[in-house]
Design an enzyme around this catalytic site. Structure first.
Site, PDB file in Angstrom:
ATOM      1  CG  ASP A 185      -0.234  -0.076   2.562  1.00 50.98           C
ATOM      2  OD1 ASP A 185       0.935  -0.557   2.612  1.00 50.98           O
ATOM      3  OD2 ASP A 185      -0.821   0.352   3.575  1.00 50.98           O
ATOM      4  CG  HIS A 192       6.949  -0.166  10.180  1.00 45.87           C
ATOM      5  ND1 HIS A 192       7.003  -0.648  11.460  1.00 45.87           N
ATOM      6  CD2 HIS A 192       6.547   1.132  10.293  1.00 45.87           C
ATOM      7  CE1 HIS A 192       6.648   0.303  12.319  1.00 45.87           C
ATOM      8  NE2 HIS A 192       6.368   1.390  11.627  1.00 45.87           N
TER       9      HIS A 192
HETATM   10  C1  BDR Z   1       2.690  -0.711   8.588  1.00 48.36           C
HETATM   11  O1  BDR Z   1       1.609   0.209   8.399  1.00 48.36           O
HETATM   12  C2  BDR Z   1       1.879   1.092   7.339  1.00 48.36           C
HETATM   13  O2  BDR Z   1       1.665   2.408   7.722  1.00 48.36           O
HETATM   14  C3  BDR Z   1       3.312   0.889   6.953  1.00 48.36           C
HETATM   15  O3  BDR Z   1       3.474   1.041   5.549  1.00 48.36           O
HETATM   16  C4  BDR Z   1       3.618  -0.514   7.409  1.00 48.36           C
HETATM   17  O4  BDR Z   1       3.308  -1.457   6.405  1.00 48.36           O
HETATM   18  C5  BDR Z   1       3.339  -0.455   9.928  1.00 48.36           C
HETATM   19  O5  BDR Z   1       2.414  -0.634  10.950  1.00 48.36           O
HETATM   20 CA    CA Z   2       2.872  -0.770   4.112  1.00 46.96          CA
END
Ligand code: BDR
Ligand code: CA
Length: 308
Positions: free
Chosen positions: A11, A241
């Site tokens: 995303d 992340h």
């Molecule tokens: C996840 O949530 C999204 O905001 C980031 O892209 C990552 O995949 C972290 O909690």
């Molecule tokens: Ca993500």
């Protein structure tokens, strides 16, 4: 060595862009495609952003658009205070020239895995709706896939959307429950490790120097993400992340993992929480990480001369 063949379900999203550009730069990876999902932005925007990243990096690959809303509930608002309204902070994503793959994400996942039995690892770094839809469309995907790596959940640390829930699980808890109860070789890369890995301004400045076009874009986009982390976490830098999930594939020795079943809370105050234990299939959960080594891999790979 044969490269890891992967599909990233994503995303994009600033840290999604970090993960996608990492996969494109790493010679140990063959990127077979991107499938898109709502979360940080709408699915339409995620698709446009993913296509733009393939053009930014001069790395064409199929991009298949995924589900537009969660399996069973209305969509949550997009966190524009984390990734910006369009997904890359204040950095625009120009309209891409390429069109998405006509098959859509679930079919693309099933057909690509079926065409390469035992070879494809799916790395999911967004809400898990597409993976749940792929399992429903063709349950044989669970036997055909080489592995599934999920960036999501928070096992022994608090959530990042609620005290209990991590964002990717919280956006579609029923989809996450379906993915966690499937019998396939799954690795969980949750906040337990991704919040331990911090990217700094110096890291992204170095990447921008080595790869002025793609790295420069990332360096400009990440400034918005830095501002969010400063304000929300009092952190100088940002959590890495989604790229950490890619590095869990290429450099598993940098992680401490243990086997456990994981259940997802789909109701009540703890909705979206991931809990170790239960009667479901066992997966490998990351519970420790060599953070400095992960950042060294990240910066070295994006600076290796393969990105423009
Ligand atoms: C996840 O949530 C999204 O905001 C980031 O892209 C990552 O995949 C972290 O909690
Ligand atoms: Ca993500």
């Amino acid at each position: 060595m044969t490269p890891h063949r992967i599909i990233i379900d994503t995303d994009p999203g600033i840290d999604d862009a970090m993960a996608i550009l990492l996969a494109m730069a790493d010679p140990r990876i063959e990127l077979m495609g991107l499938t898109t999902i709502f979360g940080n932005v709408s699915t339409a925007r995620a698709t446009r952003n993913a296509l733009w990243l393939t053009e930014l990096a001069h790395h064409p690959c199929p991009v298949a658009a995924g589900a537009r809303h969660p399996l069973m509930r209305p969509p949550q608002p997009h966190p524009d205070f984390v990734h910006g309204v369009e997904g890359f902070g204040a950095e625009p994503a120009p309209a891409p020239a390429a069109a998405p793959d006509p098959r859509g994400a679930a079919r693309f996942l099933c057909e690509t895995v079926a065409a390469h039995p035992g070879e494809i690892t799916i790395i999911a770094v967004g809400p898990l709706t597409n993976l749940a839809e792929a399992l429903a469309l063709d349950p044989a995907i669970a036997r055909g896939v080489k592995g599934v790596i999920v960036m999501g959940g928070a096992l022994r640390v608090p959530g990042n959307v609620t005290p209990h829930a991590e964002a990717n699980i919280w956006h579609d808890p029923e989809a996450a429950a379906a993915v966690f109860s499937a019998t396939w070789p799954m690795t969980l890369v949750g906040l337990d490790v991704t919040e331990a890995v911090t990217g700094t301004a110096a890291d992204f400045a170095a990447i921008a120097r080595a790869a002025p076009r793609a790295g420069g874009f990332l360096d400009r986009a990440v400034q918005f993400y830095f501002a969010f982390h400063q304000q929300a976490h009092d952190l100088e830098g940002c959590h890495m992340h989604d790229p950490t999930a890619v590095i869990a594939l290429t450099d598993p020795a940098l992680f401490r993992m243990h086997e456990t079943a994981v259940e997802v809370r789909t109701e009540g105050a703890e909705i979206g929480r991931t809990v170790e234990g239960g009667r479901g299939p066992r997966l490998r959960a990351c519970i420790g990480v060599d953070s400095d080594a992960v950042m060294q891999v990240y910066v070295a790979t994006l600076s290796n001369g393969r990105l423009p």
